[in-house]
Enzyme design. Structure first.
Site, PDB file in Angstrom:
ATOM      1  N   HIS A  17      60.802 -58.550  -5.385  1.00 34.68           N
ATOM      2  CA  HIS A  17      59.892 -59.654  -5.694  1.00 34.68           C
ATOM      3  C   HIS A  17      58.708 -59.136  -6.490  1.00 34.68           C
ATOM      4  O   HIS A  17      58.509 -57.938  -6.640  1.00 34.68           O
ATOM      5  CB  HIS A  17      59.419 -60.372  -4.418  1.00 34.68           C
ATOM      6  CG  HIS A  17      58.384 -59.647  -3.628  1.00 34.68           C
ATOM      7  ND1 HIS A  17      57.432 -60.297  -2.888  1.00 34.68           N
ATOM      8  CD2 HIS A  17      58.136 -58.326  -3.457  1.00 34.68           C
ATOM      9  CE1 HIS A  17      56.643 -59.414  -2.291  1.00 34.68           C
ATOM     10  NE2 HIS A  17      57.065 -58.221  -2.611  1.00 34.68           N
ATOM     11  N   CYS A  26      51.379 -55.025  -7.008  1.00 36.83           N
ATOM     12  CA  CYS A  26      52.391 -55.972  -6.520  1.00 36.83           C
ATOM     13  C   CYS A  26      52.712 -57.094  -7.500  1.00 36.83           C
ATOM     14  O   CYS A  26      53.609 -57.890  -7.253  1.00 36.83           O
ATOM     15  CB  CYS A  26      51.969 -56.550  -5.176  1.00 36.83           C
ATOM     16  SG  CYS A  26      51.971 -55.304  -3.876  1.00 36.83           S
ATOM     17  N   HIS A  30      59.112 -55.136  -7.644  1.00 29.77           N
ATOM     18  CA  HIS A  30      59.321 -54.033  -6.698  1.00 29.77           C
ATOM     19  C   HIS A  30      60.140 -54.569  -5.531  1.00 29.77           C
ATOM     20  O   HIS A  30      60.423 -55.760  -5.453  1.00 29.77           O
ATOM     21  CB  HIS A  30      57.976 -53.452  -6.218  1.00 29.77           C
ATOM     22  CG  HIS A  30      57.134 -54.419  -5.455  1.00 29.77           C
ATOM     23  ND1 HIS A  30      56.417 -55.444  -6.061  1.00 29.77           N
ATOM     24  CD2 HIS A  30      56.913 -54.545  -4.120  1.00 29.77           C
ATOM     25  CE1 HIS A  30      55.776 -56.134  -5.145  1.00 29.77           C
ATOM     26  NE2 HIS A  30      56.064 -55.620  -3.945  1.00 29.77           N
ATOM     27  N   HIS A  32      61.400 -54.286  -1.138  1.00 27.23           N
ATOM     28  CA  HIS A  32      61.089 -53.933   0.249  1.00 27.23           C
ATOM     29  C   HIS A  32      62.370 -53.983   1.067  1.00 27.23           C
ATOM     30  O   HIS A  32      63.295 -54.728   0.752  1.00 27.23           O
ATOM     31  CB  HIS A  32      60.109 -54.933   0.874  1.00 27.23           C
ATOM     32  CG  HIS A  32      58.764 -54.949   0.253  1.00 27.23           C
ATOM     33  ND1 HIS A  32      57.817 -53.978   0.480  1.00 27.23           N
ATOM     34  CD2 HIS A  32      58.195 -55.838  -0.610  1.00 27.23           C
ATOM     35  CE1 HIS A  32      56.717 -54.276  -0.195  1.00 27.23           C
ATOM     36  NE2 HIS A  32      56.928 -55.387  -0.872  1.00 27.23           N
ATOM     37  N   HIS A  70      69.353 -58.622  -1.083  1.00 30.15           N
ATOM     38  CA  HIS A  70      69.637 -58.129  -2.432  1.00 30.15           C
ATOM     39  C   HIS A  70      69.439 -59.194  -3.511  1.00 30.15           C
ATOM     40  O   HIS A  70      70.206 -59.281  -4.460  1.00 30.15           O
ATOM     41  CB  HIS A  70      71.028 -57.491  -2.511  1.00 30.15           C
ATOM     42  CG  HIS A  70      71.052 -56.147  -1.856  1.00 30.15           C
ATOM     43  ND1 HIS A  70      71.147 -55.993  -0.498  1.00 30.15           N
ATOM     44  CD2 HIS A  70      70.961 -54.915  -2.376  1.00 30.15           C
ATOM     45  CE1 HIS A  70      71.129 -54.703  -0.201  1.00 30.15           C
ATOM     46  NE2 HIS A  70      71.008 -54.019  -1.328  1.00 30.15           N
ATOM     47  N   GLU A 112      56.974 -56.211   5.886  1.00 27.17           N
ATOM     48  CA  GLU A 112      57.266 -55.656   4.554  1.00 27.17           C
ATOM     49  C   GLU A 112      57.446 -54.152   4.656  1.00 27.17           C
ATOM     50  O   GLU A 112      58.242 -53.564   3.932  1.00 27.17           O
ATOM     51  CB  GLU A 112      56.117 -55.951   3.591  1.00 27.17           C
ATOM     52  CG  GLU A 112      56.240 -57.253   2.907  1.00 27.17           C
ATOM     53  CD  GLU A 112      55.333 -57.380   1.697  1.00 27.17           C
ATOM     54  OE1 GLU A 112      55.516 -58.361   0.975  1.00 27.17           O
ATOM     55  OE2 GLU A 112      54.477 -56.514   1.449  1.00 27.17           O
TER      56      GLU A 112
END
Length: 127
Positions: A17, A26, A30, A32, A70, A112
């Site tokens: 995201h 952010c 990237h 998580h 994914h 996260e």
């Protein structure tokens, strides 16, 4: 005062995201490895002495997290370009209520990282 029972299920998923309205690292794409915990709460047990079968809660949560796994979360309309952990928790709550509507979902936690999480409490309920 009557007793309160709570049960919890946990699942995880990996997703990418970026945050459109954020100024910092952010705002770049990237990923998580998210961990999700969902809690149901009630004051009555069924004939088997359970608030809710863990298997029902776990199955529904896994189905919801598999929909996110994914994926680029920004591609999901609900998030409108800002899939924060808070909005992910809200999304998971909404999906769980649709999957198991008679289940009293009390709280959703979205991690996260191991150190950072967001909590969604429906109806402003207190912990």
């Amino acid at each position: 005062m009557s007793a309160i029972y709570r049960v919890r299920a946990e699942a995880s998923f990996a997703a990418a995201h970026f945050l459109s309205n954020y100024h910092g690292k952010c705002e770049n794409l990237h990923g998580h490895n998210y961990k999700v915990r969902i809690y149901a709460q009630g004051d009555k047990l069924d004939e088997g002495g359970m608030l809710l079968d863990f298997g029902i809660l776990k199955k529904a949560l896994r189905e919801v997290t598999e929909e996110l796994d994914h994926k680029n979360l920004n591609d999901i309309e609900f998030f409108k370009g800002n899939p924060s952990a808070e909005l992910i928790a809200t999304y998971i709550y909404n999906q769980m209520v649709m999957k198991i509507p008679d289940t009293p979902i009390w709280k959703v936690e979205v991690f996260e990282t191991d150190e950072n999480l967001a909590i969604y409490l429906p109806d402003g309920d207190k912990e």
